[in-house]
Design an enzyme around this catalytic site. Structure first.
Site, PDB file in Angstrom:
ATOM      1  N   HIS A 238      39.906  37.360  18.770  1.00  0.00           N
ATOM      2  CA  HIS A 238      40.743  38.937  18.803  1.00  0.00           C
ATOM      3  C   HIS A 238      40.352  39.610  19.892  1.00  0.00           C
ATOM      4  CE1 HIS A 238      42.339  42.225  16.753  1.00  0.00           C
ATOM      5  NE2 HIS A 238      41.050  42.908  17.137  1.00  0.00           N
TER       6      HIS A 238
ATOM      7  N   GLN B  10      46.268  54.995  17.198  1.00  0.00           N
ATOM      8  CA  GLN B  10      44.843  54.611  17.819  1.00  0.00           C
ATOM      9  C   GLN B  10      45.282  54.588  19.484  1.00  0.00           C
ATOM     10  OE1 GLN B  10      44.138  50.656  16.650  1.00  0.00           O
ATOM     11  NE2 GLN B  10      42.101  50.538  17.921  1.00  0.00           N
TER      12      GLN B  10
ATOM     13  N   ASP C 142      32.050  49.619  11.677  1.00  0.00           N
ATOM     14  CA  ASP C 142      33.349  48.277  11.897  1.00  0.00           C
ATOM     15  C   ASP C 142      32.891  47.869  13.232  1.00  0.00           C
ATOM     16  OD1 ASP C 142      35.185  46.861  11.252  1.00  0.00           O
ATOM     17  OD2 ASP C 142      36.541  47.664  12.415  1.00  0.00           O
TER      18      ASP C 142
ATOM     19  N   GLU D 182      48.394  40.675  16.602  1.00  0.00           N
ATOM     20  CA  GLU D 182      48.250  39.537  17.674  1.00  0.00           C
ATOM     21  C   GLU D 182      49.248  38.422  17.012  1.00  0.00           C
ATOM     22  OE1 GLU D 182      43.955  38.097  17.668  1.00  0.00           O
ATOM     23  OE2 GLU D 182      44.045  39.612  16.027  1.00  0.00           O
TER      24      GLU D 182
ATOM     25  N   ARG E   9      48.349  51.513  14.878  1.00  0.00           N
ATOM     26  CA  ARG E   9      48.167  51.287  16.319  1.00  0.00           C
ATOM     27  C   ARG E   9      48.604  52.066  17.337  1.00  0.00           C
ATOM     28  NH1 ARG E   9      44.351  47.276  15.822  1.00  0.00           N
ATOM     29  NH2 ARG E   9      44.853  45.597  14.638  1.00  0.00           N
TER      30      ARG E   9
ATOM     31  N   TYR F 241      33.475  44.372  16.195  1.00  0.00           N
ATOM     32  CA  TYR F 241      34.672  43.832  16.824  1.00  0.00           C
ATOM     33  C   TYR F 241      34.136  42.539  17.421  1.00  0.00           C
ATOM     34  CZ  TYR F 241      38.395  44.429  20.702  1.00  0.00           C
ATOM     35  OH  TYR F 241      39.539  44.239  21.262  1.00  0.00           O
TER      36      TYR F 241
ATOM     37  N   LYS G 163      42.204  54.890  12.230  1.00  0.00           N
ATOM     38  CA  LYS G 163      41.585  53.854  11.417  1.00  0.00           C
ATOM     39  C   LYS G 163      40.997  54.505  10.285  1.00  0.00           C
ATOM     40  CE  LYS G 163      40.985  50.116  14.337  1.00  0.00           C
ATOM     41  NZ  LYS G 163      41.011  48.740  13.917  1.00  0.00           N
TER      42      LYS G 163
ATOM     43  N   GLU H 217      39.026  41.350   7.692  1.00  0.00           N
ATOM     44  CA  GLU H 217      37.808  41.328   8.040  1.00  0.00           C
ATOM     45  C   GLU H 217      36.980  40.746   6.857  1.00  0.00           C
ATOM     46  OE1 GLU H 217      36.455  44.813   9.696  1.00  0.00           O
ATOM     47  OE2 GLU H 217      38.409  45.249  10.747  1.00  0.00           O
TER      48      GLU H 217
ATOM     49  N   THR I 176      40.422  52.083   4.376  1.00  0.00           N
ATOM     50  CA  THR I 176      39.784  50.584   4.538  1.00  0.00           C
ATOM     51  C   THR I 176      39.733  50.247   3.118  1.00  0.00           C
ATOM     52  OG1 THR I 176      38.599  51.529   6.469  1.00  0.00           O
ATOM     53  CG2 THR I 176      37.968  49.317   5.171  1.00  0.00           C
TER      54      THR I 176
ATOM     55  N   ASP J  14      41.000  46.598   7.063  1.00  0.00           N
ATOM     56  CA  ASP J  14      40.657  47.754   7.852  1.00  0.00           C
ATOM     57  C   ASP J  14      42.155  48.172   8.580  1.00  0.00           C
ATOM     58  OD1 ASP J  14      39.399  50.010   8.928  1.00  0.00           O
ATOM     59  OD2 ASP J  14      38.854  49.044  10.651  1.00  0.00           O
TER      60      ASP J  14
ATOM     61  N   GLU K 293      44.037  44.561   9.388  1.00  0.00           N
ATOM     62  CA  GLU K 293      42.848  43.925  10.117  1.00  0.00           C
ATOM     63  C   GLU K 293      42.135  42.894   8.924  1.00  0.00           C
ATOM     64  OE1 GLU K 293      40.467  46.228  12.261  1.00  0.00           O
ATOM     65  OE2 GLU K 293      41.921  46.385  14.236  1.00  0.00           O
TER      66      GLU K 293
END
Length: 402
Positions: A120, A227, A113, A345, A224, A115, A240, A188, A244, A220, A186
């Site tokens: 973001h 994490q 994965d 976000e 949080r 970034y 994570k 993606e 997924t 994904d 997420e």
């Protein structure tokens, strides 16, 4: 002349004949097999091409055969679906999508994965490092990524059980164990490797299309709070690895030629191995829905690092590719508030809760919430093609794990 199919394709369908994405389906009472989506149907490739390659519960055997074979098959399927002369032989091999079960389309070898969205990464940096530059010093020099867990890449519609783990709220003196309270999404885009490479060699940006079979949508899921407690110093792990989700259809690169665009200006100029002679940015419009309400529309064409650059970086140390390797872009976000591809976000880490049409508010996901990600792209001959959708519903944490 516009190419059309004799199979009825409703206006606005994700699957016109200019798309022809691959997937794996299970008809009622029959074994799983490879098919191609066309309109509201799926075509059984084993039946019309009479090949054992497609009478399998995975795309891997076909993907391993390489780009020339992919192109030949796409051309043959296009002919079968556009030439009325083939109708009598092909029509019996069409199944209505509503009558079949769609499965994970490929067997996952490795999962990485990235970034790769500047917006973001900058948003996350501003939230958690307000007194420092939003991007870390390496971010504009290389595509940052981490290895995920291949065994928990799951098909769309697989229930997502709320994960449990260690977490330490800022005000707590010691960590605690229990269900995640900050479960996130997420949005993606994923890339599926077909043809492998030799150990000790690197794959250049120019060879991207020789190795990558196609593109899918990815959610994904991210805990949080788990994490945040675990990620220093080695990065994401249990926050994570629990799930997924990927969409059931893999759109071949051949269908996305009209969607190719340049990445945003890259400054400083990347090192030579990351430079692209031909652009592999993609003009994809994503749509994220929470409980059937659209909450974000992230633009993939804003992605700073292209999928070809991600692949080049992933292999520059000599790491080999295998059929079924899978890598994702990382959360896709744009410059506007309604273009952010994660709840952390969209709510700005809880400072601005989302208010849904039913009056309820969300900072992170609640049990029972359903998240769906869709996307479209420009296709050949002025068409618009789609990726289907990837969806998942949050189920409560299991008591024995909490």
């Amino acid at each position: 002349m516009t190419v059309t199919s004799w199979v009825p394709v409703p206006a606005g369908s994700d699957f016109p004949v200019t798309n022809l994405p691959y997937g794996v389906f299970e008809p009622a009472g029959g074994p799983a097999r490879v098919g191609v989506a066309i309109g509201e149907h799926v075509l059984d490739l084993a039946a019309v091409l009479d090949e054992e390659t497609f009478a399998q519960p995975s795309l891997n055997t076909f993907m391993a055969q390489g780009r020339e074979r992919w192109q030949q098959t796409r051309a043959r399927v296009t002919d079968l679906l556009t030439d009325e002369a083939h109708r009598s032989e092909v029509e019996p091999a069409l199944y209505r999508l509503g009558d079949v079960r769609l499965l994970l389309p490929f067997s996952v070898a490795d999962y990485v994965d990235f970034y790769a969205s500047e917006q973001h990464a900058s948003n996350i940096g501003r939230m958690f490092r307000p007194d420092s530059p939003p991007l870390m010093p390496n971010w504009k020099h290389l595509p940052v990524g981490y290895h995920g867990r291949a065994g928990t890449v799951v098909a769309s519609d697989t229930p997502i059980v709320r994960p449990s783990g260690q977490r330490k709220p800022p005000q707590a003196e010691a960590p605690m164990f229990g269900p995640s309270q900050r479960l996130d999404i997420e949005a993606e885009v994923g890339f599926v490797v077909g043809a492998g490479s030799d150990l000790g060699t690197a794959v250049s940006t120019e060879d991207f299309a020789e190795h990558v079979f196609g593109v899918c949508l990815v959610n994904d899921w991210s805990a949080r709070d788990i994490q945040a407690w675990e990620y220093v110093p080695l990065g994401p792990f249990l926050g994570k690895s629990f799930a997924t989700s990927v969409s059931p259809w893999i759109v071949p690169l051949e269908a996305l030629q009209q969607a190719r665009v340049s990445t945003p200006e890259q400054d400083p100029q990347p090192l030579p191995y990351l430079r692209e002679k031909q652009p592999w940015g993609l003009d994809l419009d994503l749509e994220v829905s929470l409980n059937d309400e659209v909450i974000a529309r992230p633009p993939f064409d804003a992605l700073y690092w292209s999928p070809a650059q991600q692949l080049a970086h992933m292999t520059i140390n000599g790491a080999c590719l295998r059929t079924g390797d899978f890598y994702a872009s990382g959360t896709v976000s744009g410059s506007e508030p309604d273009q952010r591809g994660s709840l952390i976000e969209l709510s700005w880490n809880g400072e601005n809760p989302l208010t849904l049409k039913d009056g309820s508010q969300r900072v992170f996901l609640a049990d029972g919430d359903t998240v769906t990600i869709r996307a479209t792209a420009p296709g050949a001959e002025g068409t618009r093609i789609g990726f289907g959708e990837v969806t998942g519903t949050i189920h409560p944490a299991r008591e024995e794990l909490s």
